[in-house]
Design a protein around this motif. Structure first.
Motif, short mmCIF file in Angstrom:
data_model
loop_
_atom_site.label_atom_id
_atom_site.label_comp_id
_atom_site.label_asym_id
_atom_site.label_seq_id
_atom_site.Cartn_x
_atom_site.Cartn_y
_atom_site.Cartn_z
N VAL A 75 3.25 -13.79 4.66
CA VAL A 75 2.83 -12.81 3.47
C VAL A 75 1.45 -13.50 3.18
N GLN A 76 0.46 -12.66 3.10
CA GLN A 76 -0.70 -13.01 2.71
C GLN A 76 -1.42 -12.25 1.59
N LEU A 77 -1.78 -13.00 0.56
CA LEU A 77 -2.76 -12.07 -0.51
C LEU A 77 -4.05 -12.59 -0.67
N GLN A 78 -5.10 -11.83 -0.67
CA GLN A 78 -6.53 -12.42 -0.56
C GLN A 78 -7.07 -11.45 -1.80
N ALA A 79 -7.48 -12.37 -2.82
CA ALA A 79 -8.10 -11.75 -3.88
C ALA A 79 -9.75 -11.88 -3.83
N PHE A 80 -10.27 -10.89 -4.20
CA PHE A 80 -11.62 -10.83 -4.10
C PHE A 80 -12.46 -10.11 -5.16
N GLY A 81 -13.75 -10.17 -5.50
CA GLY A 81 -14.40 -9.32 -6.33
C GLY A 81 -14.83 -10.03 -7.72
N GLY A 82 -14.58 -11.26 -7.84
CA GLY A 82 -15.00 -12.02 -8.96
C GLY A 82 -16.63 -12.11 -8.85
N GLY A 83 -17.10 -12.61 -9.96
CA GLY A 83 -18.57 -12.93 -10.06
C GLY A 83 -18.94 -13.34 -11.54
N LEU A 84 -20.39 -13.49 -11.74
CA LEU A 84 -20.76 -13.62 -12.93
C LEU A 84 -21.34 -12.35 -13.70
N GLU A 114 -14.09 -15.22 -23.32
CA GLU A 114 -12.85 -15.89 -22.97
C GLU A 114 -11.91 -15.25 -21.92
N ASP A 115 -12.67 -14.14 -21.20
CA ASP A 115 -11.90 -13.64 -19.99
C ASP A 115 -12.42 -14.61 -18.80
N THR A 116 -13.16 -15.54 -18.98
CA THR A 116 -13.91 -16.47 -17.84
C THR A 116 -12.54 -17.22 -17.53
N ALA A 117 -12.19 -17.54 -16.14
CA ALA A 117 -10.97 -17.75 -15.50
C ALA A 117 -11.22 -17.50 -14.23
N VAL A 118 -10.11 -18.45 -13.38
CA VAL A 118 -9.97 -17.92 -11.96
C VAL A 118 -8.73 -17.01 -11.97
N TYR A 119 -8.91 -15.79 -11.50
CA TYR A 119 -7.86 -14.85 -11.28
C TYR A 119 -7.24 -14.92 -10.04
N TYR A 120 -5.86 -14.85 -10.16
CA TYR A 120 -5.24 -14.79 -8.93
C TYR A 120 -4.14 -13.64 -8.87
N CYS A 121 -4.01 -12.95 -7.63
CA CYS A 121 -2.99 -12.00 -7.69
C CYS A 121 -1.71 -12.62 -7.14
N TRP A 173 -1.32 -9.93 -11.82
CA TRP A 173 -2.40 -10.59 -12.00
C TRP A 173 -2.37 -11.65 -12.93
N PHE A 174 -2.76 -12.94 -12.64
CA PHE A 174 -2.64 -14.23 -13.50
C PHE A 174 -3.99 -14.74 -13.53
N ARG A 175 -4.35 -15.25 -14.68
CA ARG A 175 -5.63 -16.32 -14.56
C ARG A 175 -5.53 -17.77 -15.40
N GLN A 176 -6.46 -18.51 -14.91
CA GLN A 176 -6.64 -19.89 -15.54
C GLN A 176 -7.65 -20.20 -15.73
N ALA A 177 -7.94 -20.66 -17.14
CA ALA A 177 -9.35 -20.91 -17.44
C ALA A 177 -9.34 -22.64 -17.52
N PRO A 178 -10.41 -23.09 -17.08
CA PRO A 178 -10.65 -24.70 -17.22
C PRO A 178 -9.73 -25.49 -18.26
N GLY A 179 -8.91 -26.24 -18.11
CA GLY A 179 -8.22 -27.00 -19.01
C GLY A 179 -6.90 -26.19 -19.71
N LYS A 180 -6.91 -25.10 -19.26
CA LYS A 180 -5.60 -24.18 -19.95
C LYS A 180 -4.61 -23.83 -18.90
N GLU A 181 -3.41 -23.45 -19.30
CA GLU A 181 -2.52 -23.15 -18.26
C GLU A 181 -2.60 -21.80 -17.90
N ARG A 182 -2.18 -21.67 -16.56
CA ARG A 182 -2.13 -20.17 -15.98
C ARG A 182 -1.64 -19.26 -16.90
#
Length: 120
Positions: free
Chosen positions: A1-10, A90-97, A35-44
Motif C-alpha cells: 500500500v502506498q499513499l502519496q500526498a502532494f500539492g502543498g505550498g506557500l 492557523e492552517d499551517t501544518a504538514v498535511y497527511y492522507c 486527511w490529518f495535519r500536524q503543526a509545529p509543536g502540536k499533536e496531529r
C-alpha cells in the motif's frame, strides 16, 4: 500500500489550495480516506475524511475547517483531494492522507505528508 500526498505550498491568507493523495494497493470502496495535519509543536489532528464504502459518499470535517475545506475522491485515478479555501495562518501544518480499512478502528496506512504554509 502506498499513499502519496502532494500539492502543498506557500500561500497567503484567504487563498485556496488543493491537496491530492494518490493511493495504490487499496480501493476506496473498502477504505475510509482521511486527511490529518500536524503543526509545529502540536499533536496531529483530524481534518477531514470521506467514506466511499458501499458506494456511498459521506464526508466528515473537523469544526475548524467545516465550511472552508472539501474532501472528494476520483475513483478512476484512485485519488483523494482536499480542497482548502479561505486559508488561515492557523492552517499551517504538514498535511497527511491516511487510509482505514473497513472494520478497523484506526488508520493503518499513511502518506508522507505535504507542507502547507499560510502567511498572514
Amino acid at each position: 500500500v502506498q499513499l502519496q500526498a502532494f500539492g502543498g505550498g506557500l500561500v497567503q491568507a484567504g487563498d485556496s489550495l488543493r491537496l491530492s493523495c494518490t493511493a495504490s494497493g487499496i480501493t476506496f470502496s473498502t477504505h475510509l480516506m482521511g486527511w490529518f495535519r500536524q503543526a509545529p509543536g502540536k499533536e496531529r489532528e483530524f481534518v477531514a475524511a470521506i467514506s466511499r464504502i458501499r458506494g456511498g459518499s459521506n464526508p466528515y470535517y473537523s469544526d475548524s475547517v467545516k465550511g472552508r475545506f472539501a474532501v472528494s475522491t476520483d475513483n478512476a485515478r484512485n485519488t483523494v483531494y482536499l480542497q482548502m479555501n479561505s486559508l488561515k495562518p492557523e492552517d499551517t501544518a504538514v498535511y497527511y492522507c491516511a487510509a482505514q480499512r473497513l472494520g478497523a478502528n484506526q488508520y493503518q496506512f499513511w502518506g508522507q505528508g505535504t507542507q502547507v504554509t499560510v502567511s498572514s
